[in-house]
Design a protein around this motif. Sequence first.
Motif, PDB file in Angstrom:
ATOM      1  N   THR C 117       0.816  -1.206   0.000  1.00  0.00           N
ATOM      2  CA  THR C 117       0.000   0.000   0.000  1.00  0.00           C
ATOM      3  C   THR C 117       0.857   1.266   0.000  1.00  0.00           C
ATOM      4  OG1 THR C 117      -1.670  -1.212   1.236  1.00  0.00           O
ATOM      5  CG2 THR C 117      -1.852   1.191   1.247  1.00  0.00           C
ATOM      6  N   LYS C 118       0.402   2.254  -0.750  1.00  0.00           N
ATOM      7  CA  LYS C 118       1.085   3.554  -0.802  1.00  0.00           C
ATOM      8  C   LYS C 118       1.085   4.218   0.570  1.00  0.00           C
ATOM      9  CE  LYS C 118       0.713   5.574  -5.380  1.00  0.00           C
ATOM     10  NZ  LYS C 118       0.014   6.579  -6.174  1.00  0.00           N
ATOM     11  N   VAL C 177      -7.166  -3.114  -2.076  1.00  0.00           N
ATOM     12  CA  VAL C 177      -5.771  -3.005  -2.504  1.00  0.00           C
ATOM     13  C   VAL C 177      -5.328  -4.269  -3.241  1.00  0.00           C
ATOM     14  CG1 VAL C 177      -4.629  -3.880  -0.420  1.00  0.00           C
ATOM     15  CG2 VAL C 177      -3.512  -2.092  -1.771  1.00  0.00           C
ATOM     16  N   GLY C 178      -6.018  -5.382  -3.006  1.00  0.00           N
ATOM     17  CA  GLY C 178      -5.702  -6.625  -3.713  1.00  0.00           C
ATOM     18  C   GLY C 178      -4.540  -7.378  -3.091  1.00  0.00           C
ATOM     19  N   THR C 367     -18.162   3.204   5.668  1.00  0.00           N
ATOM     20  CA  THR C 367     -17.337   4.418   5.687  1.00  0.00           C
ATOM     21  C   THR C 367     -15.931   4.143   5.154  1.00  0.00           C
ATOM     22  OG1 THR C 367     -16.816   3.962   8.000  1.00  0.00           O
ATOM     23  CG2 THR C 367     -18.557   5.584   7.560  1.00  0.00           C
ATOM     24  N   SER C 368     -15.347   3.013   5.547  1.00  0.00           N
ATOM     25  CA  SER C 368     -13.992   2.782   5.046  1.00  0.00           C
ATOM     26  C   SER C 368     -14.016   2.461   3.556  1.00  0.00           C
ATOM     27  CB  SER C 368     -13.266   1.702   5.850  1.00  0.00           C
ATOM     28  OG  SER C 368     -14.046   0.558   5.969  1.00  0.00           O
ATOM     29  N   PHE C 369     -15.112   1.835   3.084  1.00  0.00           N
ATOM     30  CA  PHE C 369     -15.214   1.621   1.640  1.00  0.00           C
ATOM     31  C   PHE C 369     -15.265   2.959   0.900  1.00  0.00           C
ATOM     32  CE2 PHE C 369     -17.498   1.181  -2.351  1.00  0.00           C
ATOM     33  CZ  PHE C 369     -16.726   0.199  -2.956  1.00  0.00           C
ATOM     34  N   ILE C 370     -16.097   3.866   1.376  1.00  0.00           N
ATOM     35  CA  ILE C 370     -16.197   5.172   0.708  1.00  0.00           C
ATOM     36  C   ILE C 370     -14.832   5.863   0.663  1.00  0.00           C
ATOM     37  CG2 ILE C 370     -17.183   7.502   0.905  1.00  0.00           C
ATOM     38  CD1 ILE C 370     -19.697   6.129   2.136  1.00  0.00           C
ATOM     39  N   VAL C 371     -14.177   5.909   1.804  1.00  0.00           N
ATOM     40  CA  VAL C 371     -12.891   6.608   1.873  1.00  0.00           C
ATOM     41  C   VAL C 371     -11.848   5.929   0.992  1.00  0.00           C
ATOM     42  CG1 VAL C 371     -11.013   7.291   3.389  1.00  0.00           C
ATOM     43  CG2 VAL C 371     -13.383   7.472   4.194  1.00  0.00           C
ATOM     44  N   LEU C 372     -11.738   4.611   1.144  1.00  0.00           N
ATOM     45  CA  LEU C 372     -10.687   3.907   0.410  1.00  0.00           C
ATOM     46  C   LEU C 372     -10.984   3.852  -1.084  1.00  0.00           C
ATOM     47  CD1 LEU C 372      -9.982   1.087   3.012  1.00  0.00           C
ATOM     48  CD2 LEU C 372      -8.375   2.871   2.282  1.00  0.00           C
ATOM     49  N   PHE C 373     -12.259   3.784  -1.439  1.00  0.00           N
ATOM     50  CA  PHE C 373     -12.607   3.780  -2.858  1.00  0.00           C
ATOM     51  C   PHE C 373     -12.238   5.114  -3.504  1.00  0.00           C
ATOM     52  CE2 PHE C 373     -15.477   4.074  -6.523  1.00  0.00           C
ATOM     53  CZ  PHE C 373     -15.210   2.851  -7.125  1.00  0.00           C
ATOM     54  N   ILE C 374     -12.559   6.195  -2.824  1.00  0.00           N
ATOM     55  CA  ILE C 374     -12.178   7.517  -3.349  1.00  0.00           C
ATOM     56  C   ILE C 374     -10.655   7.641  -3.455  1.00  0.00           C
ATOM     57  CG2 ILE C 374     -12.152  10.004  -2.826  1.00  0.00           C
ATOM     58  CD1 ILE C 374     -14.953   9.606  -1.581  1.00  0.00           C
ATOM     59  N   LEU C 375      -9.959   7.150  -2.419  1.00  0.00           N
ATOM     60  CA  LEU C 375      -8.494   7.206  -2.458  1.00  0.00           C
ATOM     61  C   LEU C 375      -7.954   6.362  -3.622  1.00  0.00           C
ATOM     62  CD1 LEU C 375      -7.628   7.031   1.353  1.00  0.00           C
ATOM     63  CD2 LEU C 375      -7.176   8.949  -0.200  1.00  0.00           C
ATOM     64  N   LEU C 379      -5.657   9.153  -5.582  1.00  0.00           N
ATOM     65  CA  LEU C 379      -4.224   8.971  -5.343  1.00  0.00           C
ATOM     66  C   LEU C 379      -3.747   7.575  -5.715  1.00  0.00           C
ATOM     67  CD1 LEU C 379      -3.829  10.703  -1.871  1.00  0.00           C
ATOM     68  CD2 LEU C 379      -2.792  11.430  -4.025  1.00  0.00           C
ATOM     69  N   GLY C 380      -4.663   6.619  -5.664  1.00  0.00           N
ATOM     70  CA  GLY C 380      -4.264   5.222  -5.825  1.00  0.00           C
ATOM     71  C   GLY C 380      -3.896   4.612  -4.495  1.00  0.00           C
TER      72      GLY C 380
END
Lengths: 409, 409, 409
Positions: C117-118, C177-178, C367-375, C379-380
Amino acid sequence: METNVIEVNAVLDIMWIMIAGILVFFMQSGFTLVESGFTRSKNVINIVMKNFVDLAVGSLAFWFIGYTLMYGESIGSFIGTPSLFYNVREDMHNLFFQTVFCATAATIVSGAVAERTKFTTYVIFSLIMTTLIYPISGHWVWQGDGWLTKLGFIDFAGSTVVHSVGGWAALVGAILVGPRIGKYTEGKSNAIPGHNMMFGALGVFILWLGWFGFNAGSELAISGESSFNAAGIIITTNLAAAAGAVTALALTWIRYGKPEVSMTLNGALAGLVGITAGCAAVSPGGAAIIGVLSGLTVVFSIEFIDKTLKIDDPVGAISVHGVCGALGTLLVGVFATDGGLLYGGGFGQLGVQAIGVVGIGAWALITSFIVLFILKKTLGLRVTKEEEIEGLDMHEHDGAAYPDFTIDR
Amino acid sequence: METNVIEVNAVLDIMWIMIAGILVFFMQSGFTLVESGFTRSKNVINIVMKNFVDLAVGSLAFWFIGYTLMYGESIGSFIGTPSLFYNVREDMHNLFFQTVFCATAATIVSGAVAERTKFTTYVIFSLIMTTLIYPISGHWVWQGDGWLTKLGFIDFAGSTVVHSVGGWAALVGAILVGPRIGKYTEGKSNAIPGHNMMFGALGVFILWLGWFGFNAGSELAISGESSFNAAGIIITTNLAAAAGAVTALALTWIRYGKPEVSMTLNGALAGLVGITAGCAAVSPGGAAIIGVLSGLTVVFSIEFIDKTLKIDDPVGAISVHGVCGALGTLLVGVFATDGGLLYGGGFGQLGVQAIGVVGIGAWALITSFIVLFILKKTLGLRVTKEEEIEGLDMHEHDGAAYPDFTIDR
Amino acid sequence: METNVIEVNAVLDIMWIMIAGILVFFMQSGFTLVESGFTRSKNVINIVMKNFVDLAVGSLAFWFIGYTLMYGESIGSFIGTPSLFYNVREDMHNLFFQTVFCATAATIVSGAVAERTKFTTYVIFSLIMTTLIYPISGHWVWQGDGWLTKLGFIDFAGSTVVHSVGGWAALVGAILVGPRIGKYTEGKSNAIPGHNMMFGALGVFILWLGWFGFNAGSELAISGESSFNAAGIIITTNLAAAAGAVTALALTWIRYGKPEVSMTLNGALAGLVGITAGCAAVSPGGAAIIGVLSGLTVVFSIEFIDKTLKIDDPVGAISVHGVCGALGTLLVGVFATDGGLLYGGGFGQLGVQAIGVVGIGAWALITSFIVLFILKKTLGLRVTKEEEIEGLDMHEHDGAAYPDFTIDR
């Protein structure tokens, strides 16, 4: 009002015992670090597993029956009345404190038999140690009605009750399991250096730290005068450790030409084990002298056990815990400000201390011999040659502790 | 009854000081981990031995004479009246707490002179540091009648008394012993990366943890209002550390293009050193700003000392402890909610803080220069080239920290 | 007089909360050790940095706004009334205790997304986690007026509030992130062993230790009856951990033929997570059974997530914290001595527990899906292939954790 103040003192005592118990708990990681740091990288997982089992099995076993065998109403001053699954709400802090002590006694053995002992066998021995061997002799000294208590035997925090018991069981284990392959060739003792001295050092720092809980927590109170006692114990504990370390450092510097790290670390541990019996009974000066004597003793004892007796104890557990535990217990009879030889107490206390050392020593040697001998003749104590050479991690646990690194041996 | 309640408060205070002292004790292992992690694998045993000696010799020396030189009845506001082998039953908790502080000051030097200093010389210096240099300047601030106390100097937990003293001695040591072989070639500074960043990180976590005891324990009480003070100190300490870490992280990200680990770790330490003087005097917001300023300062100071002054300080001890210790002490004059510049206090407190920083700085620089210069001209400070290249572990201690692993350098 | 005694109780409580908070603080280094020990040597610096950021950013963010969003006056039983830069002198001990809890929740995610992860993305997610996601659902349970509190939901120390929230966010992160390159090839799951089992073990010891503060500190008092409660909690916590470890050890021995170290360590953690909700509500026996069930569950859950779902969670965080957190919360409805199914309580409490588990689970997942999906879309989330193969330490931080050693992979 009076009631309220008494309640506050009770809260203080419970809190202190819990905090001390948490510090003693931490010692388990110290033992694991020292034992793994002082041995080879191919046996790290096995060492982790053994120490982890001591803690986990010990916690369950001591709760299941060990605690009441040790602290239950005395049967003939020899053993406590057992009751299963201890659950007395007002006494849970003591159960915790004594549980982590019990785990300590078991874990001492692990170091002496490291790098060649079967995991299965070790687990069974650990279980018997924590349910029977340790609680029974502990009963003699700490329950209040034990036969050694009645004689006036002093072992405040367990130089003998915990450390010697572990140390003598370690001696039996090391003899019965035999030396590691390559340790003694053509009548010569070959050094097998440990794989990570930083782990060894961190472990000793953590043990020294935890010992403040071990010794000062054994006051089992902090309210009123106990606060001064506990602070005094922290000072005697710290000075003995420091003196043991400096003594071993200086002695190895003189004897080997260079200040040696593993002996210095063991010197601190020796001082700690040595002061454990008398931490509440001696002056700071007495503590420093006990530390010096323990530091001297541990160096000569490790040499003697290794080179003369040819008993292979990879971490020096027999000398640190067994020999220095006995020494420290005896020295109470010399340095106790109330009753010690040097303070006009005569040989009385010293004699009682000797009875305790011998009595509990015999108990630990005999019981662990019986158990380990039976295990040797049935399951076997030792892994195969091939397993030992390739490492217990691979064969006993199907893993490697450091798969990323190129290992030389 | 009144008596009983007072007794309870005394017990609470003693208990708190012991617990805080145990946390500070733990810092010794943090220092060892950071110093060894930030240097090369061939010098780990030497680093362990030095830190161990600081603790062991320091514990004995401070008990022998250091504590009374620091806290004994003041002679001319300059030094305490010494008495040997301190043994006042009601004060053992303070002896312990101050002992572990003393060991900290000594250990700071170790990092700056790492990887090339003779062990013998280091041991002697550590002894002088813990018996004389640290206790005397400490007397000026913490005994109650010292000349800096009388001026109104504020150094609550020792940004200057402990950290700067260690840091300036480290500066003198690093200059006198000279840079490591290969550090500066053709006028260029070469990075010599540490051998284990996980040790470095674990050390910083432990130091951060221990600092709660260092700062909140310096309240020297927990009863009554002190409980609120101690909790406030834990918050200021934590925020300054966090702000220091984030600032150093961000600054290295901007300056070097990537967030750098050793600077981030040092940023946390810088924040901790910086807040130590004012942890009880500033607001949480003030603490965060002190953390930010310390985090900025430590990065530029490490760069400046390394690249411009060409002084080789393998772990950044001079910047972290000396520079940020001075900075944090001065900032009390700015951010103290009672007397600070920002709170309408004028330049008075800031001036007093400057006097303390300069006065104790001069003391530490001069005394450690005298001692280290004499040691250099007699025993010598530095190992031979061959010993340095092959590693101090092999030559000074006849061992290797990681004999199982293939080492590249 | 009455006032004085009350003051003493207040001091005791504050002191206990500070000490417990310091123990929880220590858990941060435990998480770092476990996560780095269970992954590869080329990503250690990155793991250190992430955990350090969780603590540093979390400390600042929770002080800035998180604490009042969680504990401020309730707005509609859903969220606290925010106020910036929290600074209430009488409440700083609670701010500290809750801050270190918050950092724990954030850090759980780190392990599941390790090694690919970045760093930038992780820092942003950690910031949102500590300022918004964790405080809001925490408000529902611990502020006193939250909607789950009103329903009678029991989560004493945070099996759900802390661990499941972290665990479900970890699940979302690991999916988005896979898997790591090479983890799944030809439909097969390949083991990627961790690089340092001693770090893993030390981490678990430290976590187990810190958990005594986590659970017994959540009593938020020690005076009066609370002292017995706290001691009882320490016993339930210790027994559940021990039972979890022994169960996982035995189960892997049976299933894989050998006692497996990482599962045994995770078994202890599973027991700890499992008992966290009910540590004050169940008997020692109930705690041991919860430990056994957690130890069983974690092994099967790790296998299922890895081999069946093919979600790559390098340290088992989803199973340990998410699954066992939910399990432990539900089991309160079974084993609570007051209201549990086994004690004649009917299905009422169990139903309420299920509502809490599902409600907070949905919150954390969404909430974490929304945040991480947008990220992910901006940014990736993930470093490049080359960066992942060569290691995040080199590419994200321009360093290597172990430059002295020959690395095999």
